[in-house]
Design an enzyme around this catalytic site. Structure first.
Site, mmCIF file in Angstrom:
data_model
loop_
_atom_site.group_PDB
_atom_site.id
_atom_site.type_symbol
_atom_site.label_atom_id
_atom_site.label_comp_id
_atom_site.label_asym_id
_atom_site.label_seq_id
_atom_site.Cartn_x
_atom_site.Cartn_y
_atom_site.Cartn_z
ATOM 1 N N GLY A 12 21.905 -31.891 -96.600
ATOM 2 C CA GLY A 12 20.663 -31.746 -95.845
ATOM 3 C C GLY A 12 20.165 -30.313 -95.731
ATOM 4 O O GLY A 12 19.499 -29.968 -94.752
ATOM 5 N N ASN A 14 17.825 -28.916 -97.504
ATOM 6 C CA ASN A 14 16.352 -28.941 -97.546
ATOM 7 C C ASN A 14 15.789 -29.477 -96.225
ATOM 8 O O ASN A 14 14.769 -28.996 -95.736
ATOM 9 C CB ASN A 14 15.855 -29.801 -98.711
ATOM 10 C CG ASN A 14 16.102 -29.131 -100.057
ATOM 11 O OD1 ASN A 14 16.457 -27.969 -100.134
ATOM 12 N ND2 ASN A 14 15.928 -29.895 -101.128
ATOM 13 N N ARG A 64 20.849 -54.317 -102.524
ATOM 14 C CA ARG A 64 19.913 -53.187 -102.311
ATOM 15 C C ARG A 64 18.696 -53.658 -101.503
ATOM 16 O O ARG A 64 18.173 -52.948 -100.657
ATOM 17 C CB ARG A 64 19.470 -52.654 -103.684
ATOM 18 C CG ARG A 64 18.548 -51.454 -103.640
ATOM 19 C CD ARG A 64 18.236 -50.932 -105.034
ATOM 20 N NE ARG A 64 19.444 -50.660 -105.787
ATOM 21 C CZ ARG A 64 20.151 -49.533 -105.688
ATOM 22 N NH1 ARG A 64 19.746 -48.573 -104.900
ATOM 23 N NH2 ARG A 64 21.250 -49.367 -106.376
ATOM 24 N N ARG A 90 19.987 -42.774 -103.146
ATOM 25 C CA ARG A 90 19.905 -44.207 -103.477
ATOM 26 C C ARG A 90 18.487 -44.523 -103.905
ATOM 27 O O ARG A 90 17.528 -44.033 -103.285
ATOM 28 C CB ARG A 90 20.203 -45.068 -102.254
ATOM 29 C CG ARG A 90 21.528 -44.815 -101.631
ATOM 30 C CD ARG A 90 22.574 -45.703 -102.243
ATOM 31 N NE ARG A 90 23.856 -45.394 -101.629
ATOM 32 C CZ ARG A 90 25.011 -45.699 -102.174
ATOM 33 N NH1 ARG A 90 25.065 -46.335 -103.334
ATOM 34 N NH2 ARG A 90 26.130 -45.388 -101.578
ATOM 35 N N LEU A 92 15.360 -46.665 -103.759
ATOM 36 C CA LEU A 92 14.822 -47.592 -102.765
ATOM 37 C C LEU A 92 14.304 -48.836 -103.479
ATOM 38 O O LEU A 92 13.744 -48.732 -104.574
ATOM 39 C CB LEU A 92 13.668 -46.940 -101.996
ATOM 40 C CG LEU A 92 13.966 -45.617 -101.289
ATOM 41 C CD1 LEU A 92 12.746 -45.197 -100.464
ATOM 42 C CD2 LEU A 92 15.178 -45.711 -100.402
ATOM 43 N N ASN A 106 9.359 -37.066 -102.658
ATOM 44 C CA ASN A 106 10.756 -36.794 -103.005
ATOM 45 C C ASN A 106 10.874 -35.396 -103.595
ATOM 46 O O ASN A 106 9.972 -34.951 -104.313
ATOM 47 C CB ASN A 106 11.221 -37.828 -104.049
ATOM 48 C CG ASN A 106 12.715 -37.747 -104.349
ATOM 49 O OD1 ASN A 106 13.501 -37.259 -103.535
ATOM 50 N ND2 ASN A 106 13.101 -38.220 -105.518
ATOM 51 N N THR A 107 11.970 -34.722 -103.292
ATOM 52 C CA THR A 107 12.259 -33.457 -103.971
ATOM 53 C C THR A 107 13.219 -33.753 -105.116
ATOM 54 O O THR A 107 14.069 -34.640 -105.019
ATOM 55 C CB THR A 107 12.938 -32.447 -103.021
ATOM 56 O OG1 THR A 107 14.182 -32.995 -102.558
ATOM 57 C CG2 THR A 107 12.057 -32.139 -101.832
ATOM 58 N N HIS A 108 13.086 -32.990 -106.199
ATOM 59 C CA HIS A 108 13.970 -33.212 -107.352
ATOM 60 C C HIS A 108 14.328 -31.875 -107.993
ATOM 61 O O HIS A 108 13.438 -31.042 -108.232
ATOM 62 C CB HIS A 108 13.290 -34.132 -108.380
ATOM 63 C CG HIS A 108 14.206 -34.490 -109.501
ATOM 64 N ND1 HIS A 108 15.250 -35.397 -109.349
ATOM 65 C CD2 HIS A 108 14.281 -34.039 -110.773
ATOM 66 C CE1 HIS A 108 15.904 -35.478 -110.490
ATOM 67 N NE2 HIS A 108 15.338 -34.671 -111.376
ATOM 68 N N SER A 135 10.827 -29.821 -108.429
ATOM 69 C CA SER A 135 9.593 -30.604 -108.316
ATOM 70 C C SER A 135 9.539 -31.328 -106.980
ATOM 71 O O SER A 135 10.574 -31.684 -106.415
ATOM 72 C CB SER A 135 9.524 -31.673 -109.426
ATOM 73 O OG SER A 135 9.668 -31.106 -110.711
ATOM 74 N N ASP A 140 7.203 -43.469 -106.680
ATOM 75 C CA ASP A 140 6.614 -44.734 -107.113
ATOM 76 C C ASP A 140 7.741 -45.668 -107.521
ATOM 77 O O ASP A 140 8.908 -45.391 -107.221
ATOM 78 C CB ASP A 140 5.550 -44.517 -108.203
ATOM 79 C CG ASP A 140 6.142 -44.092 -109.533
ATOM 80 O OD1 ASP A 140 7.397 -44.000 -109.639
ATOM 81 O OD2 ASP A 140 5.371 -43.859 -110.474
ATOM 82 N N ASP A 144 11.802 -41.203 -110.479
ATOM 83 C CA ASP A 144 11.223 -39.852 -110.558
ATOM 84 C C ASP A 144 10.012 -39.790 -111.492
ATOM 85 O O ASP A 144 9.818 -38.810 -112.220
ATOM 86 C CB ASP A 144 12.295 -38.824 -110.980
ATOM 87 C CG ASP A 144 13.433 -38.767 -109.971
ATOM 88 O OD1 ASP A 144 13.167 -38.901 -108.764
ATOM 89 O OD2 ASP A 144 14.590 -38.593 -110.394
HETATM 90 C C1 GAR Z 1 18.385 -31.485 -103.591
HETATM 91 O O1 GAR Z 1 18.494 -30.585 -104.664
HETATM 92 C C2 GAR Z 1 17.482 -32.638 -103.945
HETATM 93 O O2 GAR Z 1 16.391 -32.273 -104.720
HETATM 94 C C3 GAR Z 1 18.429 -33.498 -104.734
HETATM 95 O O3 GAR Z 1 19.598 -33.494 -103.967
HETATM 96 C C4 GAR Z 1 19.718 -32.208 -103.354
HETATM 97 C C5 GAR Z 1 19.996 -32.400 -101.885
HETATM 98 O O4 GAR Z 1 20.420 -31.219 -101.279
HETATM 99 N N1 GAR Z 1 17.882 -34.803 -104.939
HETATM 100 C C6 GAR Z 1 18.008 -35.469 -106.097
HETATM 101 O O5 GAR Z 1 18.675 -35.075 -107.029
HETATM 102 C C7 GAR Z 1 17.275 -36.800 -106.130
HETATM 103 N N2 GAR Z 1 17.241 -37.313 -107.469
HETATM 104 P P1 GAR Z 1 20.513 -31.104 -99.707
HETATM 105 O O6 GAR Z 1 21.189 -32.365 -99.179
HETATM 106 O O7 GAR Z 1 21.352 -29.884 -99.461
HETATM 107 O O8 GAR Z 1 19.122 -30.930 -99.192
#
Ligand code: GAR
Length: 199
Positions: A12, A14, A64, A90, A92, A106-108, A135, A140, A144
């Site tokens: 967590g 971010n 799921r 996960r 969704l 979503n962050t990627h 990104s 959707d 990603d």
């Molecule tokens: C982040 O880099 C996020 O973008 C990634 O998991 C990490 C979480 O870090 N998400 C993905 O890869 C989704 N496909 P955090 O728990 O320290 O914020």
């Protein structure tokens, strides 16, 4: 004031950055709840900021779809303006995404559409590229594949491993995420228009 629910699976970091940004005077959004699919370490950040948490353990459900139905019920309790997936690892179920799209982002840790999926950092290293990125997208029904709201390039350095590269990506992700949430809250970024342009 834009209300935000954040979904996490892990550390967590971010989420922490968004909580810090949102606690600053004048920031136009606030986090109202944090949910996870497991006992995520990141819950500690929510607790530190006095934000309620909810746990919907993936393993406690037969499918799921059933897990997603309960997650959806929990989100409905908070009824946020925006759902942020921040390290929620996960997929969704499609009907939950359809319910929230385009108000779910979503962050990627890659420069989408390059290296989608659960191992964006590892896959970039394995491909031997000299730059990757971060990104923020609308979620959707694909993996990603949603409209890109913000992204930035990050170099892969000689000697990088998955951890070192991911630690350089994360600060960029945080900055992009906070900026996207601010722009949505201020009406500068219209998610519905973004989604329909790319549909
Ligand atoms: C982040 O880099 C996020 O973008 C990634 O998991 C990490 C979480 O870090 N998400 C993905 O890869 C989704 N496909 P955090 O728990 O320290 O914020």
């Amino acid at each position: 004031m834009l209300t935000v629910a954040v979904l996490i699976s892990g550390a967590g970091s971010n989420l922490r950055a968004l909580l810090e940004a949102a606690s600053a005077p004048g920031f136009p959004a606030r986090v109202i709840a944090v949910g996870a699919d497991r006992e995520a370490d990141g819950f500690a950040h929510a607790e530190h900021f006095g934000i309620p948490t909810f746990l919907v353990p993936f393993g406690a459900f037969a499918s799921r779809e059933e897990w997603g139905a309960e997650l959806g019920a929990q989100l409905a309790v908070w009824n946020p303006d925006l759902v942020v997936l921040s390290g929620m690892m996960r997929l969704l179920p499609a009907d939950l995404v359809a319910e929230w799209e385009p108000r779910i982002i979503n962050t990627h840790p890659a420069y989408l559409p390059e290296f989608p999926g659960a191992h964006g950092v590892r896959d970039a290293l394995a491909a031997g590229v000299d730059q990757t990125g971060a990104s923020v997208i609308v979620v959707d029904s694909g993996v990603d594949t949603g409209p890109i709201l913000a992204q930035e390039r990050i170099p892969v350095l000689p000697g990088d491993d998955e951890d070192s590269l991911h630690e350089r990506i994360k600060p960029v992700e945080r900055r992009l995420l906070i900026d996207v949430v601010r722009r949505i809250a201020e009406g500068e970024l219209d998610l519905a228009a973004t989604a329909s342009r790319t549909a």
